[in-house]
Design a protein around this motif. Structure first.
Motif, mmCIF file in Angstrom:
data_model
loop_
_atom_site.group_PDB
_atom_site.id
_atom_site.type_symbol
_atom_site.label_atom_id
_atom_site.label_comp_id
_atom_site.label_asym_id
_atom_site.label_seq_id
_atom_site.Cartn_x
_atom_site.Cartn_y
_atom_site.Cartn_z
ATOM 1 N N UNK A 89 -4.010 -17.576 9.864
ATOM 2 C CA UNK A 89 -4.964 -18.771 10.108
ATOM 3 C C UNK A 89 -5.796 -19.032 8.789
ATOM 4 N N UNK A 90 -5.660 -18.308 7.738
ATOM 5 C CA UNK A 90 -6.339 -18.734 6.364
ATOM 6 C C UNK A 90 -5.244 -19.840 5.795
ATOM 7 N N UNK A 91 -3.988 -19.906 6.260
ATOM 8 C CA UNK A 91 -3.200 -20.841 5.729
ATOM 9 C C UNK A 91 -1.916 -20.029 4.897
ATOM 10 N N UNK A 92 -2.182 -18.667 4.771
ATOM 11 C CA UNK A 92 -1.223 -18.086 3.996
ATOM 12 C C UNK A 92 0.017 -17.640 4.742
ATOM 13 N N UNK A 93 1.346 -18.306 4.105
ATOM 14 C CA UNK A 93 2.570 -18.149 4.788
ATOM 15 C C UNK A 93 3.385 -16.744 4.218
ATOM 16 N N UNK A 94 2.680 -16.243 3.011
ATOM 17 C CA UNK A 94 3.290 -14.906 2.333
ATOM 18 C C UNK A 94 2.275 -14.330 1.759
ATOM 19 N N UNK A 95 1.992 -13.050 1.901
ATOM 20 C CA UNK A 95 0.964 -12.153 1.275
ATOM 21 C C UNK A 95 1.353 -10.782 1.317
ATOM 22 N N UNK A 96 0.378 -9.952 0.648
ATOM 23 C CA UNK A 96 0.789 -8.747 0.322
ATOM 24 C C UNK A 96 -0.542 -8.008 0.941
ATOM 25 N N UNK A 97 -0.760 -6.405 1.256
ATOM 26 C CA UNK A 97 -1.721 -5.681 1.757
ATOM 27 C C UNK A 97 -1.761 -4.415 0.909
ATOM 28 N N UNK A 98 -2.960 -3.979 1.028
ATOM 29 C CA UNK A 98 -3.318 -2.630 0.224
ATOM 30 C C UNK A 98 -4.339 -2.031 1.147
ATOM 31 N N UNK A 99 -4.642 -0.776 0.729
ATOM 32 C CA UNK A 99 -5.527 -0.092 1.522
ATOM 33 C C UNK A 99 -5.457 1.441 1.376
ATOM 34 N N UNK A 100 -6.619 2.017 1.528
ATOM 35 C CA UNK A 100 -6.869 3.567 1.390
ATOM 36 C C UNK A 100 -7.239 4.105 2.928
ATOM 37 N N UNK A 101 -7.296 5.393 3.120
ATOM 38 C CA UNK A 101 -7.577 6.016 4.356
ATOM 39 C C UNK A 101 -7.403 5.029 5.467
ATOM 40 N N UNK A 102 -8.175 4.577 6.273
ATOM 41 C CA UNK A 102 -7.708 3.883 7.463
ATOM 42 C C UNK A 102 -7.053 2.616 7.140
ATOM 43 N N UNK A 103 -7.349 2.214 6.053
ATOM 44 C CA UNK A 103 -6.796 1.012 5.426
ATOM 45 C C UNK A 103 -5.204 1.373 5.056
ATOM 46 N N UNK A 104 -4.895 2.621 4.692
ATOM 47 C CA UNK A 104 -3.607 2.894 4.417
ATOM 48 C C UNK A 104 -2.895 2.999 5.661
ATOM 49 N N UNK A 105 -3.308 3.566 6.709
ATOM 50 C CA UNK A 105 -2.823 3.593 8.035
ATOM 51 C C UNK A 105 -2.523 2.133 8.469
ATOM 52 N N UNK A 106 -3.268 1.185 8.203
ATOM 53 C CA UNK A 106 -3.209 0.031 8.565
ATOM 54 C C UNK A 106 -1.940 -0.671 7.795
ATOM 55 N N UNK A 107 -1.914 -0.399 6.459
ATOM 56 C CA UNK A 107 -0.794 -0.609 5.482
ATOM 57 C C UNK A 107 0.271 -0.283 5.957
ATOM 58 N N UNK A 108 0.598 1.020 6.312
ATOM 59 C CA UNK A 108 1.848 1.813 6.982
ATOM 60 C C UNK A 108 2.222 0.984 8.084
ATOM 61 N N UNK A 109 1.288 0.871 8.929
ATOM 62 C CA UNK A 109 1.640 -0.043 10.433
ATOM 63 C C UNK A 109 2.241 -1.653 10.019
ATOM 64 N N UNK A 110 1.453 -2.162 9.156
ATOM 65 C CA UNK A 110 1.863 -3.563 8.547
ATOM 66 C C UNK A 110 3.638 -3.240 8.112
ATOM 67 N N UNK A 111 3.828 -2.427 7.535
ATOM 68 C CA UNK A 111 5.222 -1.978 7.011
ATOM 69 C C UNK A 111 6.282 -1.719 7.936
ATOM 70 N N UNK A 112 5.577 -1.048 9.094
ATOM 71 C CA UNK A 112 6.430 -0.882 10.263
ATOM 72 C C UNK A 112 6.828 -2.141 11.121
ATOM 73 N N UNK A 113 5.785 -2.706 11.363
ATOM 74 C CA UNK A 113 5.928 -3.978 11.984
ATOM 75 C C UNK A 113 6.782 -5.191 11.080
ATOM 76 N N UNK A 114 6.575 -4.860 9.928
ATOM 77 C CA UNK A 114 7.178 -5.982 8.831
ATOM 78 C C UNK A 114 7.304 -7.383 9.490
ATOM 79 N N UNK A 115 5.950 -8.010 9.721
ATOM 80 C CA UNK A 115 5.935 -9.288 10.036
ATOM 81 C C UNK A 115 6.480 -10.123 9.005
ATOM 82 N N UNK A 116 6.858 -11.522 9.574
ATOM 83 C CA UNK A 116 7.530 -12.373 8.591
ATOM 84 C C UNK A 116 6.384 -12.816 7.550
ATOM 85 N N UNK A 117 6.479 -12.742 6.337
ATOM 86 C CA UNK A 117 5.464 -13.343 5.319
ATOM 87 C C UNK A 117 5.003 -12.135 4.478
ATOM 88 N N UNK A 118 5.175 -10.705 5.285
ATOM 89 C CA UNK A 118 4.652 -9.463 4.350
ATOM 90 C C UNK A 118 5.642 -9.344 3.298
#
Length: 433
Positions: free
Chosen positions: A201-230
């Protein structure tokens, strides 16, 4: 002012919005969007009466007797919390933190029926890499304030313009300025999907993610889902536990034979946490609604937040006792006060209930991030210092691993220079993707 929906020419719209100013809104009184996908500017103000009430409540705390041991084995020590409370009720200045927050551009957008708040800072440098950084519990967007400028303005901090990021710092559902879910189901997979929607929605076609604690869980889940652009994920609390290690810890069995020195150290840290440090997580996973006291007593909330893990508590206790390192008493109170003023003690705890209802893996277990490049920064006093041997097996596309000399659970907040350097190093090779 009517809601602003970002067109393809987003930079100009944002610049015009900033120049014109926006209406001051309380967190409980957001604009109603005519377009469900609108990006709405968000400002906030907390009444002085709320701060006066906070001080009165802190001053009126009914204190228990002191612990019957000489260490922290029974929890947050009375002398530690009383020192913090005295400062909170007298000299602490929330307005300083509020000014820091107000100096940043805040927005909200509705995703999957819930208002999601986020800070969005674009770098002045060309070709900045979009980065979404997720906080955890008992953290908030306060955790990321110290890394925003180093990552968006690297030349000011001794790094190269080619290391610049556009940074997005969202508030988790039920935290800070984000909406409080009124239905169940906001687990980490759903949050990860929401973050992908936000970045698109912000217009980013490619991006990276980071986080700790719950944010690390979200990061792992992003990696599992492997959406286009990550393009990649960075974590300072990665999920690397081999199945036999996880099983032994959960069943309180002896450590498997043949562990290396780093693996044995990780086992020792985790064994202590599994035996004595999971109380808060168990309560929030099972009975978050029972935590009414956290919404009614500022000192009760403060003690609950301080008692997260042994490493960070020891560091914070030393700081409160006059030996500042990592987090100062002001840092600690900024975060606790933010929870108090936004009335999110219980709504934030419910995330653990939602996550535990669907989780198939433990906090630190391997999640199955098989195709996304992954980076790990291992801090010595994190809940556990992930060994490289485990990280290499957990993340087949491990692109960066480094052990840091100092740092506890709140890496970005406590060690912003180390953290910023790690994020730059982790994603440098992905910038041409």
């Amino acid at each position: 002012m009517s809601p602003i929906s970002l067109s393809p020419n987003r930079r100009e719209v944002l610049a015009a919005t900033a120049a014109a100013g926006v209406i001051s809104l309380l967190p409980q009184a957001l604009h109603a969007a005519t377009d469900a996908e609108a990006i709405r500017p968000f400002t906030f103000s907390f009444p002085d009466e709320d701060l006066a009430d906070l001080r009165r409540r802190v001053a009126a705390t009914r204190w228990p007797k002191s612990e019957t041991v000489a260490d922290a084995s029974q929890g947050v020590q009375l002398s530690t919390i009383q020192k913090l409370a005295r400062y909170w009720a007298t000299d602490y200045d929330w307005k300083r933190c509020e000014a820091q927050l107000k100096a940043l551009p805040h927005f909200v957008t509705e995703i999957d029926g819930l208002d999601i708040h986020f800070i969005h800072v674009r770098s002045k440098h060309e070709n900045a890499l979009p980065l979404i950084v997720t906080h955890g519990w008992p953290g908030s967007i306060i955790e990321q304030l110290k890394i925003i400028d180093p990552l968006t303005n690297p030349t000011k901090h001794g790094a190269s313009a080619s290391d610049a990021f556009d940074i997005v710092v969202p508030s988790l559902p039920g935290y800070g300025f984000s909406g409080k879910p009124t239905v169940t189901g906001w687990d980490t997979p759903r949050i990860a999907r929401a973050w992908v929607t936000l970045m698109k929605r912000l217009g980013y076609t490619n991006f990276v993610a980071a986080g700790g604690d719950v944010g690390a869980q979200v990061g792992d889940e992003l990696g599992v889902q492997a959406p286009p652009g990550l393009l990649g994920v960075h974590s300072n609390m990665p999920g690397t536990l081999p199945a036999d290690i996880s099983k032994a810890l959960n069943l309180h069995e002896p450590a498997p034979a043949g562990l290396s020195a780093d693996e044995q150290n990780a086992w020792n840290q985790l064994e202590l946490f599994y035996k004595k440090g999971l109380g808060y997580a168990n309560e929030m996973s099972l009975r978050p609604q029972t935590l009414y006291a956290l919404e009614d007593s500022p000192v009760g909330l403060a003690a609950w937040i301080l008692d997260h893990d042994a490493g960070s508590y020891a560091m914070i206790a030393r700081s409160i006792d006059g030996q500042p390192e990592g987090l100062t008493p002001d840092d600690v109170l900024d975060n606790i006060t933010f929870y108090w003023l936004t009335k999110t003690a219980v709504s934030s705890a419910r995330l653990y209930w939602d996550a535990s209802a669907t989780a198939k893996k433990g906090f630190f277990d391997v999640k199955g991030v098989n195709t996304i490049p992954f980076a790990v920064s291992a801090f010595p006093d994190e809940i556990y210092t992930a060994p490289k041997s485990w990280a290499e097996k957990a993340y087949p596309k491990l692109i960066h691993y480094n052990k840091l000399p100092k740092g506890t659970h709140f890496a970005a907040w406590e060690q912003p220079q180390f953290y910023s350097e790690e994020v730059r190093a982790s994603f440098r090779q992905l910038r041409s993707a």
